[in-house]
Write a protein that holds these residues in place. Structure first.
Motif, PDB file in Angstrom:
ATOM      1  N   PRO A 233      20.979   7.393  -5.679  1.00 18.44           N
ATOM      2  CA  PRO A 233      21.052   7.081  -4.252  1.00 18.44           C
ATOM      3  C   PRO A 233      22.030   5.950  -3.981  1.00 18.44           C
ATOM      4  O   PRO A 233      22.225   5.059  -4.809  1.00 18.44           O
ATOM      5  CB  PRO A 233      19.617   6.661  -3.915  1.00 18.44           C
ATOM      6  CG  PRO A 233      19.042   6.191  -5.211  1.00 18.44           C
ATOM      7  CD  PRO A 233      19.671   7.049  -6.262  1.00 18.44           C
ATOM      8  N   CYS A 234      22.658   6.020  -2.817  1.00 20.85           N
ATOM      9  CA  CYS A 234      23.563   4.950  -2.387  1.00 20.85           C
ATOM     10  C   CYS A 234      22.817   3.617  -2.385  1.00 20.85           C
ATOM     11  O   CYS A 234      21.709   3.511  -1.847  1.00 20.85           O
ATOM     12  CB  CYS A 234      24.085   5.262  -0.993  1.00 20.85           C
ATOM     13  SG  CYS A 234      24.922   3.902  -0.179  1.00 20.85           S
ATOM     14  N   LEU A 235      23.433   2.596  -2.982  1.00 15.51           N
ATOM     15  CA  LEU A 235      22.841   1.256  -3.019  1.00 15.51           C
ATOM     16  C   LEU A 235      23.476   0.320  -2.001  1.00 15.51           C
ATOM     17  O   LEU A 235      22.993  -0.802  -1.820  1.00 15.51           O
ATOM     18  CB  LEU A 235      22.991   0.670  -4.427  1.00 15.51           C
ATOM     19  CG  LEU A 235      22.361   1.489  -5.558  1.00 15.51           C
ATOM     20  CD1 LEU A 235      22.635   0.829  -6.912  1.00 15.51           C
ATOM     21  CD2 LEU A 235      20.871   1.668  -5.333  1.00 15.51           C
ATOM     22  N   LYS A 236      24.546   0.762  -1.359  1.00 18.13           N
ATOM     23  CA  LYS A 236      25.238  -0.066  -0.368  1.00 18.13           C
ATOM     24  C   LYS A 236      25.436   0.747   0.914  1.00 18.13           C
ATOM     25  O   LYS A 236      26.559   1.035   1.323  1.00 18.13           O
ATOM     26  CB  LYS A 236      26.584  -0.557  -0.906  1.00 18.13           C
ATOM     27  CG  LYS A 236      26.468  -1.556  -2.056  1.00 18.13           C
ATOM     28  CD  LYS A 236      27.843  -2.080  -2.460  1.00 18.13           C
ATOM     29  CE  LYS A 236      27.733  -3.173  -3.507  1.00 18.13           C
ATOM     30  NZ  LYS A 236      29.070  -3.728  -3.872  1.00 18.13           N
ATOM     31  N   LEU A 237      24.343   1.104   1.540  1.00 26.20           N
ATOM     32  CA  LEU A 237      24.394   1.910   2.761  1.00 26.20           C
ATOM     33  C   LEU A 237      24.728   1.011   3.950  1.00 26.20           C
ATOM     34  O   LEU A 237      24.096  -0.026   4.159  1.00 26.20           O
ATOM     35  CB  LEU A 237      23.058   2.614   2.985  1.00 26.20           C
ATOM     36  CG  LEU A 237      22.991   3.586   4.169  1.00 26.20           C
ATOM     37  CD1 LEU A 237      24.076   4.646   4.079  1.00 26.20           C
ATOM     38  CD2 LEU A 237      21.615   4.238   4.236  1.00 26.20           C
ATOM     39  N   ASP A 238      25.712   1.439   4.727  1.00 27.94           N
ATOM     40  CA  ASP A 238      26.281   0.569   5.751  1.00 27.94           C
ATOM     41  C   ASP A 238      26.401   1.319   7.078  1.00 27.94           C
ATOM     42  O   ASP A 238      26.187   2.531   7.175  1.00 27.94           O
ATOM     43  CB  ASP A 238      27.664   0.100   5.287  1.00 27.94           C
ATOM     44  CG  ASP A 238      28.152  -1.153   6.007  1.00 27.94           C
ATOM     45  OD1 ASP A 238      27.457  -1.662   6.898  1.00 27.94           O
ATOM     46  OD2 ASP A 238      29.256  -1.618   5.665  1.00 27.94           O
ATOM     47  N   ILE A 239      26.767   0.565   8.094  1.00 28.84           N
ATOM     48  CA  ILE A 239      27.051   1.074   9.430  1.00 28.84           C
ATOM     49  C   ILE A 239      28.510   0.817   9.762  1.00 28.84           C
ATOM     50  O   ILE A 239      29.176   0.005   9.102  1.00 28.84           O
ATOM     51  CB  ILE A 239      26.177   0.392  10.492  1.00 28.84           C
ATOM     52  CG1 ILE A 239      26.458  -1.125  10.498  1.00 28.84           C
ATOM     53  CG2 ILE A 239      24.706   0.663  10.232  1.00 28.84           C
ATOM     54  CD1 ILE A 239      25.843  -1.874  11.636  1.00 28.84           C
ATOM     55  N   GLU A 240      29.005   1.473  10.785  1.00 29.08           N
ATOM     56  CA  GLU A 240      30.282   1.125  11.383  1.00 29.08           C
ATOM     57  C   GLU A 240      30.152   1.307  12.887  1.00 29.08           C
ATOM     58  O   GLU A 240      29.973   2.433  13.364  1.00 29.08           O
ATOM     59  CB  GLU A 240      31.422   1.986  10.824  1.00 29.08           C
ATOM     60  CG  GLU A 240      31.781   1.634   9.386  1.00 29.08           C
ATOM     61  CD  GLU A 240      33.047   2.292   8.896  1.00 29.08           C
ATOM     62  OE1 GLU A 240      33.596   1.804   7.889  1.00 29.08           O
ATOM     63  OE2 GLU A 240      33.477   3.282   9.511  1.00 29.08           O
ATOM     64  N   ALA A 241      30.212   0.198  13.611  1.00 31.97           N
ATOM     65  CA  ALA A 241      30.118   0.234  15.070  1.00 31.97           C
ATOM     66  C   ALA A 241      31.463   0.658  15.641  1.00 31.97           C
ATOM     67  O   ALA A 241      32.471  -0.038  15.457  1.00 31.97           O
ATOM     68  CB  ALA A 241      29.716  -1.132  15.604  1.00 31.97           C
ATOM     69  N   GLU A 242      31.484   1.804  16.326  1.00 29.70           N
ATOM     70  CA  GLU A 242      32.738   2.363  16.812  1.00 29.70           C
ATOM     71  C   GLU A 242      32.587   2.887  18.240  1.00 29.70           C
ATOM     72  O   GLU A 242      31.479   3.075  18.746  1.00 29.70           O
ATOM     73  CB  GLU A 242      33.203   3.506  15.897  1.00 29.70           C
ATOM     74  CG  GLU A 242      33.281   3.115  14.425  1.00 29.70           C
ATOM     75  CD  GLU A 242      33.955   4.162  13.568  1.00 29.70           C
ATOM     76  OE1 GLU A 242      34.690   5.003  14.135  1.00 29.70           O
ATOM     77  OE2 GLU A 242      33.764   4.132  12.335  1.00 29.70           O
ATOM     78  N   VAL A 243      33.727   3.142  18.852  1.00 26.85           N
ATOM     79  CA  VAL A 243      33.791   3.783  20.166  1.00 26.85           C
ATOM     80  C   VAL A 243      34.614   5.056  19.997  1.00 26.85           C
ATOM     81  O   VAL A 243      35.689   5.028  19.372  1.00 26.85           O
ATOM     82  CB  VAL A 243      34.437   2.865  21.219  1.00 26.85           C
ATOM     83  CG1 VAL A 243      34.600   3.596  22.550  1.00 26.85           C
ATOM     84  CG2 VAL A 243      33.600   1.597  21.397  1.00 26.85           C
ATOM     85  N   GLY A 244      34.121   6.162  20.526  1.00 30.66           N
ATOM     86  CA  GLY A 244      34.834   7.426  20.389  1.00 30.66           C
ATOM     87  C   GLY A 244      35.181   8.035  21.731  1.00 30.66           C
ATOM     88  O   GLY A 244      34.610   7.682  22.762  1.00 30.66           O
ATOM     89  N   PHE A 245      36.147   8.960  21.715  1.00 29.41           N
ATOM     90  CA  PHE A 245      36.435   9.747  22.911  1.00 29.41           C
ATOM     91  C   PHE A 245      36.465  11.217  22.533  1.00 29.41           C
ATOM     92  O   PHE A 245      36.725  11.582  21.376  1.00 29.41           O
ATOM     93  CB  PHE A 245      37.733   9.310  23.598  1.00 29.41           C
ATOM     94  CG  PHE A 245      38.990   9.422  22.765  1.00 29.41           C
ATOM     95  CD1 PHE A 245      39.701  10.611  22.689  1.00 29.41           C
ATOM     96  CD2 PHE A 245      39.475   8.316  22.079  1.00 29.41           C
ATOM     97  CE1 PHE A 245      40.863  10.708  21.950  1.00 29.41           C
ATOM     98  CE2 PHE A 245      40.644   8.398  21.326  1.00 29.41           C
ATOM     99  CZ  PHE A 245      41.335   9.596  21.264  1.00 29.41           C
ATOM    100  N   VAL A 246      36.166  12.076  23.519  1.00 24.16           N
ATOM    101  CA  VAL A 246      36.067  13.513  23.260  1.00 24.16           C
ATOM    102  C   VAL A 246      37.065  14.269  24.126  1.00 24.16           C
ATOM    103  O   VAL A 246      37.222  13.992  25.319  1.00 24.16           O
ATOM    104  CB  VAL A 246      34.635  14.030  23.499  1.00 24.16           C
ATOM    105  CG1 VAL A 246      34.169  13.765  24.927  1.00 24.16           C
ATOM    106  CG2 VAL A 246      34.521  15.510  23.167  1.00 24.16           C
ATOM    107  N   ALA A 247      37.747  15.214  23.503  1.00 23.96           N
ATOM    108  CA  ALA A 247      38.724  16.038  24.204  1.00 23.96           C
ATOM    109  C   ALA A 247      38.015  17.134  24.992  1.00 23.96           C
ATOM    110  O   ALA A 247      37.048  17.732  24.524  1.00 23.96           O
ATOM    111  CB  ALA A 247      39.715  16.659  23.223  1.00 23.96           C
TER     112      ALA A 247
END
Length: 403
Positions: free
Chosen positions: A183-197
């Protein structure tokens, strides 16, 4: 002003009107708009003859309406504003307002393709310093083009979907030892903003920054979950693969481009000047204020206005080779980070790859995510007439791995 009861501090007032998909009491999913603490049932309004509908709203996804184009988006927004501000419509419209607490909010659109960029200079610099401490933080191409990679559309999930800890190959010290599996031992997040076509483009024809509004329907919040130990081993030489493809979460409300016009600001100066196809003739930085919470406790407050590459530049670069847009294409900004520790958008930066544990307000510490942790990302922006635009929230809770 709207005749709907909306709290003064609500970010879901008449200047916002974001679109989403909801389900109530096990009934079929349909399209709605957030107003205050309610959801305006567009399918119900269409059935009553109050809004134009060409098969757009009695649907489990926004894709049909997104494909209809800018004229249809603007006309529907204007009509809804009229229905919600003219008291003469109150009697006819009120039956189609549903308390948001009575509905289940679903993934708002079917994702066609998914692209994740790397557009924060602060984030890219921090990552470079962590993994290449003896070298230049930014690689030579970074200030010449919006770096990105193609992700996996099939694992873009609705906010609230549990996130199972991924498994994979990990490389640990000593450096000459082989990889291990687990199992992953360094599970992380990434705070992002997205746009949709919304509106597709013609294959072989790039989309210019000036055409951004003609193709892009709106913005969402994104959490691009990341397995850092798997990523560090597999990303040589081609970049992320299994470390990113296991899960990406998006918020339930799609905020229209028009609702964020008042939030546009000048982005950071770009040096060297970008090539001609990346040049824009208007400011497209966005004054969005993000907040990251772990188990309900705020840990960071990134700001989106410092992003080096802007959404129109990202779209222009993604299509400059002739790759065509499809309705439902999702483009994410990459981790939103600022110059201070309190503005970093992922645990890799907040804990400096685990060497500086993050202390939560309740006294517990984290280097990376533990099973049972719930992460939420929120954001607001300035709206027209001094209002606030709420982009809602994207959240997920970590479940144990199945290795």
């Amino acid at each position: 002003m709207t005749w709907v009861e909306v709290d003064e501090d609500s970010g879901f007032g008449i200047e916002n009107l974001p679109y989403g998909v909801f389900r109530r009491d096990g009934t079929a999913a349909r399209v709605g708009i957030a107003i205050g603490d309610s959801v305006l049932d567009l399918a119900g309004l269409a059935g009553a003859g109050l809004v134009e509908d060409r098969g757009w709203f009695d649907s489990a996804a926004l894709n049909r309406f997104m494909a209809a184009g800018r004229a249809a988006w603007r006309a529907n927004r204007a009509r809804v504003r009229d229905l919600l501000t003219d008291p003469g419509h109150r009697e006819a419209v009120s039956p189609h307002l549903v308390p948001v607490t009575d509905v289940e909010l679903l993934r708002p659109f079917e994702v066609a393709d998914y692209v994740d960029f790397y557009s924060s200079e602060h984030h890219a610099t921090n990552v470079g310093r962590i993994f290449r401490p003896q070298g230049e933080p930014l690689l030579p191409n970074w200030k010449h083009l919006p770096v990105g990679y193609h992700g996996r559309a099939g694992t873009v999930y609705a906010s609230g979907t549990p996130i199972v800890r991924p498994c994979g190959q990990r490389k640990a010290a000593p450096s000459d030892a082989g990889p291990s599996y687990g199992p992953c031992l360094k599970l992380d997040i990434e705070a992002e903003v997205g746009f949709v076509a919304g509106v597709p483009s013609t294959p072989g024809r790039p989309v210019t920054p000036r055409a951004f509004r003609d193709h892009v329907f709106g913005f969402v919040l994104v959490n691009d979950w990341s397995a850092r130990d798997i990523q560090a081993w597999e990303a040589q030489p081609l970049g992320p693969f299994l470390s990113k493809s296991f899960a990406t979460s998006i918020s339930p409300w799609v905020v229209p481009v028009e609702a964020l016009e008042a939030a546009r600001v000048a982005p950071p100066a770009q040096d060297p000047a970008p090539l001609h196809y990346l040049r824009t003739d208007e400011p497209w930085g966005l004054d969005l204020r993000l907040e990251i919470l772990i188990n309900g406790r705020p840990v960071s407050h990134p700001r989106f206005d410092g992003m080096y590459w802007t959404p129109p530049q990202q779209l222009a670069h993604a299509t400059v080779n002739g790759a065509s847009l499809r309705t439902g294409d999702l483009f994410a900004s990459g981790t939103v980070s600022g110059p201070t520790r309190e503005e970093r958008g992922c645990l890799l930066e907040l804990t400096w790859n685990g060497s500086e544990p993050l202390e939560l307000p309740d006294g517990t510490k984290r280097t990376f995510l533990e099973d049972g942790d719930t992460v939420a990302i929120r954001a607001t922006a300035p709206g027209a007439n001094g209002t606030v635009i709420d982009l809602g929230e994207v959240s997920g809770t970590i479940r144990p791995a199945h290795c």
